[in-house]
Design a protein around this motif. Sequence first.
Motif, PDB file in Angstrom:
ATOM      1  N   GLY A   1      42.504  43.235 -62.390  1.00 26.12           N
ATOM      2  CA  GLY A   1      42.096  44.243 -61.545  1.00 26.12           C
ATOM      3  C   GLY A   1      40.898  45.125 -62.008  1.00 26.12           C
ATOM      4  N   ILE A   2      40.907  44.601 -63.102  1.00 33.68           N
ATOM      5  CA  ILE A   2      39.781  45.415 -63.769  1.00 33.68           C
ATOM      6  C   ILE A   2      38.184  45.268 -62.995  1.00 33.68           C
ATOM      7  CG2 ILE A   2      37.770  45.540 -65.758  1.00 33.68           C
ATOM      8  CD1 ILE A   2      40.583  45.097 -67.578  1.00 33.68           C
ATOM      9  N   GLU A   3      37.548  47.014 -62.988  1.00 32.31           N
ATOM     10  CA  GLU A   3      36.257  46.025 -62.189  1.00 32.31           C
ATOM     11  C   GLU A   3      35.259  45.225 -62.686  1.00 32.31           C
ATOM     12  OE1 GLU A   3      32.536  48.889 -60.923  1.00 32.31           O
ATOM     13  OE2 GLU A   3      34.972  49.616 -60.365  1.00 32.31           O
ATOM     14  N   PRO A   4      34.736  44.334 -62.271  1.00 31.22           N
ATOM     15  CA  PRO A   4      34.125  43.308 -63.203  1.00 31.22           C
ATOM     16  C   PRO A   4      32.348  44.089 -62.762  1.00 31.22           C
ATOM     17  CG  PRO A   4      34.444  42.170 -61.356  1.00 31.22           C
ATOM     18  CD  PRO A   4      35.143  43.527 -61.219  1.00 31.22           C
ATOM     19  N   PRO A   5      31.349  43.627 -63.564  1.00 30.02           N
ATOM     20  CA  PRO A   5      30.385  44.362 -63.226  1.00 30.02           C
ATOM     21  C   PRO A   5      29.168  43.239 -62.311  1.00 30.02           C
ATOM     22  CG  PRO A   5      29.838  42.429 -65.497  1.00 30.02           C
ATOM     23  CD  PRO A   5      31.325  42.782 -65.050  1.00 30.02           C
ATOM     24  N   SER A   6      28.306  43.499 -61.766  1.00 33.07           N
ATOM     25  CA  SER A   6      27.493  42.650 -60.769  1.00 33.07           C
ATOM     26  C   SER A   6      26.506  41.824 -61.275  1.00 33.07           C
ATOM     27  CB  SER A   6      27.271  43.852 -59.539  1.00 33.07           C
ATOM     28  OG  SER A   6      26.550  43.141 -58.746  1.00 33.07           O
ATOM     29  N   ILE A   7      26.491  40.796 -60.684  1.00 31.55           N
ATOM     30  CA  ILE A   7      25.359  40.387 -61.293  1.00 31.55           C
ATOM     31  C   ILE A   7      24.309  40.428 -60.778  1.00 31.55           C
ATOM     32  CG2 ILE A   7      24.841  38.431 -58.506  1.00 31.55           C
ATOM     33  CD1 ILE A   7      24.012  36.104 -60.543  1.00 31.55           C
ATOM     34  N   SER A   8      23.035  40.410 -62.094  1.00 30.28           N
ATOM     35  CA  SER A   8      21.781  40.928 -61.973  1.00 30.28           C
ATOM     36  C   SER A   8      20.656  40.568 -61.457  1.00 30.28           C
ATOM     37  CB  SER A   8      21.434  41.431 -63.653  1.00 30.28           C
ATOM     38  OG  SER A   8      20.990  40.257 -64.427  1.00 30.28           O
ATOM     39  N   THR A   9      19.608  41.401 -61.496  1.00 32.48           N
ATOM     40  CA  THR A   9      18.142  40.229 -60.502  1.00 32.48           C
ATOM     41  C   THR A   9      18.140  39.748 -61.519  1.00 32.48           C
ATOM     42  OG1 THR A   9      17.219  42.588 -61.587  1.00 32.48           O
ATOM     43  CG2 THR A   9      17.507  42.602 -59.042  1.00 32.48           C
TER      44      THR A   9
ATOM     45  N   PRO B   1      30.500  39.583 -58.434  1.00 34.88           N
ATOM     46  CA  PRO B   1      30.726  40.021 -59.429  1.00 34.88           C
ATOM     47  C   PRO B   1      29.745  38.488 -60.641  1.00 34.88           C
ATOM     48  CG  PRO B   1      32.680  39.701 -58.540  1.00 34.88           C
ATOM     49  CD  PRO B   1      31.405  39.261 -57.369  1.00 34.88           C
ATOM     50  N   SER B   2      29.548  39.116 -61.674  1.00 30.34           N
ATOM     51  CA  SER B   2      28.999  38.068 -62.637  1.00 30.34           C
ATOM     52  C   SER B   2      30.246  37.625 -63.317  1.00 30.34           C
ATOM     53  CB  SER B   2      27.923  39.077 -64.236  1.00 30.34           C
ATOM     54  OG  SER B   2      27.705  38.349 -64.888  1.00 30.34           O
ATOM     55  N   ARG B   3      29.536  36.435 -63.489  1.00 31.65           N
ATOM     56  CA  ARG B   3      31.087  35.669 -64.368  1.00 31.65           C
ATOM     57  C   ARG B   3      30.441  35.261 -66.122  1.00 31.65           C
ATOM     58  NH1 ARG B   3      34.425  31.677 -62.103  1.00 31.65           N
ATOM     59  NH2 ARG B   3      34.185  30.611 -63.996  1.00 31.65           N
ATOM     60  N   HIS B   4      29.440  36.666 -66.207  1.00 30.10           N
ATOM     61  CA  HIS B   4      28.763  36.042 -67.837  1.00 30.10           C
ATOM     62  C   HIS B   4      29.642  36.691 -68.518  1.00 30.10           C
ATOM     63  CE1 HIS B   4      25.650  38.410 -70.579  1.00 30.10           C
ATOM     64  NE2 HIS B   4      25.805  36.919 -71.078  1.00 30.10           N
TER      65      HIS B   4
ATOM     66  N   GLY C   1      24.591  47.123 -57.891  1.00 31.71           N
ATOM     67  CA  GLY C   1      25.510  45.652 -56.970  1.00 31.71           C
ATOM     68  C   GLY C   1      25.842  46.134 -56.326  1.00 31.71           C
ATOM     69  N   LEU C   2      26.060  45.606 -54.016  1.00 35.18           N
ATOM     70  CA  LEU C   2      26.431  45.546 -53.100  1.00 35.18           C
ATOM     71  C   LEU C   2      27.880  45.797 -53.379  1.00 35.18           C
ATOM     72  CD1 LEU C   2      26.177  46.441 -50.297  1.00 35.18           C
ATOM     73  CD2 LEU C   2      26.473  43.673 -49.866  1.00 35.18           C
ATOM     74  N   ARG C   3      28.737  46.843 -53.177  1.00 34.85           N
ATOM     75  CA  ARG C   3      30.088  47.304 -52.863  1.00 34.85           C
ATOM     76  C   ARG C   3      31.147  46.377 -51.725  1.00 34.85           C
ATOM     77  NH1 ARG C   3      31.706  47.850 -58.899  1.00 34.85           N
ATOM     78  NH2 ARG C   3      29.318  47.434 -59.162  1.00 34.85           N
TER      79      ARG C   3
ATOM     80  N   LEU D   1      22.135  43.795 -55.833  1.00 35.54           N
ATOM     81  CA  LEU D   1      22.395  43.007 -57.038  1.00 35.54           C
ATOM     82  C   LEU D   1      22.195  44.131 -57.771  1.00 35.54           C
ATOM     83  CD1 LEU D   1      19.544  40.427 -57.189  1.00 35.54           C
ATOM     84  CD2 LEU D   1      22.425  39.886 -56.481  1.00 35.54           C
ATOM     85  N   ALA D   2      22.598  44.469 -59.481  1.00 40.66           N
ATOM     86  CA  ALA D   2      22.793  45.000 -60.263  1.00 40.66           C
ATOM     87  C   ALA D   2      21.284  45.055 -60.528  1.00 40.66           C
ATOM     88  CB  ALA D   2      23.595  45.158 -61.389  1.00 40.66           C
TER      89      ALA D   2
END
Length: 362
Positions: A272-280, A241-244, A188-190, A178-179
Amino acid sequence: MTRGHNPEGMTLETAVAEFVAERDGNYASNLEYCLKKWVEWCQKRDCKTVNDVSTLTMRNYASYLKRRSDAEEGIAATTARTYYNYVSALLSWAVEVEQLAENPAEKRRAKKPLPKATTNSGDQQFWSPEQRRAITEYVDERAREAIAVDGTDAFEAVRNRALVAMLAYSGVRGAEVLADARDDRRNGLRWGDVDLENGVITVLGKNQKREPTPIPDQVVTPLERLETLLGSPADNWPVFPSRHPPSLYAAIDDTDHDKPDGNSWGYILETGIEPPSISTSGTRTLLKRLSDEADVPGLEDDDYLTLHGARRGVGEKLYRERGAVAAQRTLRHADPKTTSQMYSHIEASEMAEDNTEVFDGE
């Protein structure tokens, strides 16, 4: 190395560099990372040389670690004390090389604010088999329902199922997949680090090195379904990915694309924009909600299944079923003593059973 006399004292950066250079292996890597963070903390307080480090400095640092330990998304008490001990080891070295007269970190009044570490391994939360079953069955059911109703729009439920499976069965640390807002390298894992065919992911371990980590079929299958739903995502895409919405709009703003009027997630997928990872932090919030919705057994009113409790639960199961070596290898503990201490309550319980059998015949 010959050290000339410096009336103002050795800089903290130099002290860390020389101290770490005398150490080897994973210990050196952990030291370097943690001590550099401490130097950054000191410099914000106009503390730049070893001579600037006072008992009050270390007391304030202990208080800072205590606040981090008390925070909802904070570090464990044992981790806080480990960070403090790393700094104390550096200052003891400074005394040895005659850069300090004494170690201020060892003063009782400096260490007093440190959080009390739990010594009984059985008192620490771990996901029990019943709890693990309750939450994984719940997210699996929600994912199936979402797919039946929403089809390809069922992303969030399918992601949650894969994320919970990763935590429940792999033994990874949360910050490895996670981020983590406190560390830019942990974003975050890729998908490029996931090998579903061989059941392996590659993570940035606690030792600050990239490590291959096994994932069982209980994790592989939900990840395969998530990958299919995302349509073979690019290697640089986060697995979770985060949906925030604010985070998604921030990611869009970092590109040359126009800002969408509505569905930011749909726009991310379309362009195709790279989204952020969901965080801890975001995952802790998610686990609180899921623990309540799944009616997880064995939790008090305000309790929830924690990130590190998932990791301990994996180790607990392996330790009981396959022994200490299997638990150590899966959890990637560099020192077997760490595993033994974490599950000392199991050893004590097993010894009690053995001793009972010995005396039953009297």
